[in-house]
Write an enzyme that holds these catalytic residues in place. Structure first.
Site, PDB file in Angstrom:
ATOM      1  N   GLN A   1       0.841  -1.195   0.000  1.00  0.00           N
ATOM      2  CA  GLN A   1       0.000   0.000   0.000  1.00  0.00           C
ATOM      3  C   GLN A   1       0.878   1.247   0.000  1.00  0.00           C
ATOM      4  O   GLN A   1       1.713   1.431   0.877  1.00  0.00           O
ATOM      5  CB  GLN A   1      -0.956   0.068   1.188  1.00  0.00           C
ATOM      6  CG  GLN A   1      -1.908   1.258   1.020  1.00  0.00           C
ATOM      7  CD  GLN A   1      -2.872   1.456   2.168  1.00  0.00           C
ATOM      8  OE1 GLN A   1      -2.466   1.859   3.246  1.00  0.00           O
ATOM      9  NE2 GLN A   1      -4.149   1.184   1.921  1.00  0.00           N
TER      10      GLN A   1
ATOM     11  N   CYS B   1      -7.328   6.927   4.412  1.00  0.00           N
ATOM     12  CA  CYS B   1      -6.833   7.258   5.745  1.00  0.00           C
ATOM     13  C   CYS B   1      -7.297   8.654   6.152  1.00  0.00           C
ATOM     14  O   CYS B   1      -7.033   9.632   5.447  1.00  0.00           O
ATOM     15  CB  CYS B   1      -5.314   7.185   5.793  1.00  0.00           C
ATOM     16  SG  CYS B   1      -4.623   7.599   7.407  1.00  0.00           S
TER      17      CYS B   1
END
Length: 414
Positions: free
Chosen positions: A108, A138
């Site tokens: 990621q 996020c």
């Protein structure tokens, strides 16, 4: 008795990726009809179950433990900032190296600079990740605020599409996006669809991992962002309905294998589990292969898992310099393996005390595991997932939002 290996493994070889790492998996016994299609290019079972990327949690040590317990769950790295890789090109092993046993594994990346993301993808190529994922979910102020990436990227789908295209141009593996269902007041189903439509149109992205909560960016903490915004699983299942050529993995609020299977039964393509896989690895990861993938149980006990992990842990002690990783770093992923079992609290206290004296993971385990009954250490994982939980997906198809009209929306946004 916990014995250290007589021969210290060659760590550089242990972390080296090669074509020999790939293996052919057994045929999947599919519990539901809606599944990822398998292709000849992938030797792994599809990502019906994946462990979420979690900063400071899903590091190499945790992933090694997870892979011992489950052979088929897909594992994700922590988010790695693209700029970090670009500026640390002489030290890439620190961020990208992993034991080949961890496959299938997804890297990621985080970032919003297209050039840096492209360079990071190219730099990661030699390490042999199975997919590259871009973090668009996020909500941390450091990431989405000052960093201007993470979930903030959902407000700029054109940029995400360009970034995903650039990443894809610099790798030979699939590229995916992890996102939320919305950001602040941009939380309508149509806005979510606009994001998916534009990113998938502008890039080769065909798989989205969708956290079924929106993000709130007004100073709210990441922990509160996992709790306060309501889950809207209906948005996820509407995406499955409205984008039949794409694949979607559902994430958020799924805390057990029985809930995983409930989501799959209702048509989810795949399920991603986060903190439950870390906070209760034995009862979560231990059931994945049999209950989700339908393959025979390994029959491993916790004692055997710990013995295998100890060999790895003591082989990498201090290999990064400055005494890192140390015993505490390496024992951290083990602290929840006896979740809710007799002796769990006592073993944690003994482990904490042993950190002061023990110089190896093997010696710490030998000292602290006296607190755990043999019946717990030597009993294999149950082959049946927990039952009796409410099926939160049972009525989801009755509350889906109206179908997305892509052509009309594109005309309005042109």
């Amino acid at each position: 008795m916990w014995c250290l290996p007589t021969v210290r493994p060659n760590v550089s070889e242990m972390f080296k990726c090669s074509s020999l790492r790939r293996f052919h998996s057994p045929v999947l016994k599919q519990p539901t009809a809606a599944r990822f299609s398998t292709t000849s290019s992938s030797p792994y079972l599809p990502p019906l179950f994946s462990v979420a990327p979690m900063m400071e949690w899903t590091d190499n040590h945790y992933r090694t433990l997870a892979r011992i317990i489950t052979k088929h769950a897909w594992l994700y790295t922590e988010m790695i900032a693209a700029q970090t890789l670009v500026h640390q090109q002489t030290n890439l092993d620190r961020f990208l190296a992993f034991p080949p046993q961890q496959h299938p594994i997804v890297l990621q990346l985080g970032g919003s600079n297209v050039e840096s993301l492209a360079k990071a993808a190219k730099l990661s190529h030699a390490y042999g990740y199975d997919e590259i994922n871009l973090n668009c979910g996020c909500p941390s102020p450091k990431v989405a605020g000052h960093g201007c990436f993470g979930v903030s990227l959902m407000l700029n789908p054109k940029l995400v599409g360009e970034a995903m295209s650039a990443i894809a141009d610099n790798t030979n593996v699939p590229v995916t996006v992890k996102c939320r269902i919305g950001v602040d007041d941009h939380d309508s189903y149509d806005e979510l669809c606009d994001f998916v439509y534009k990113v998938s149109t502008l890039s080769p992205t065909r798989h989205f991992i969708v956290h079924s909560r929106k993000a709130l960016l007004g100073g709210i903490s990441p922990a509160d962002n996992r709790r306060i915004p309501p889950l809207k699983y209906e948005y996820y299942y509407a995406l499955v309905r409205d984008f039949p050529d794409l694949k979607f993995t559902i994430n958020g609020g799924i805390t057990s294998v029985s809930k995983v299977n409930a989501a799959l039964k209702e048509g989810a393509h795949g399920v991603m589990v986060g903190r439950a896989a870390y906070n209760n690895p034995w009862q979560t990861l231990g059931l994945v292969d049999t209950a989700v993938y339908g393959v025979p149980s390994s029959g491993l006990t916790r004692r055997q898992v710990l013995e295998q992990y100890q060999v790895y842990a003591d082989s990498v002690l201090g290999t990064q310099g400055n005494g890192r990783p140390n015993v505490r770093d390496l024992v951290k992923p083990l602290l929840n393996i006896f979740h809710s079992e007799n002796g769990n609290s006592l073993w944690k206290r003994r482990a904490d005390a042993a950190f002061k004296e023990c110089k190896t993971v093997g010696s710490l385990l030998e000292e602290s595991l006296k607190a755990i009954p043999d019946s717990v250490l030597d009993f294999p994982i149950s082959e049946s997932p927990e039952s009796g939980e409410d099926n939160v997906f049972a009525d989801v198809h009755n509350v889906l939002p109206p179908p997305y009209k892509a052509v009309e929306r594109v005309m309005l946004c042109a």
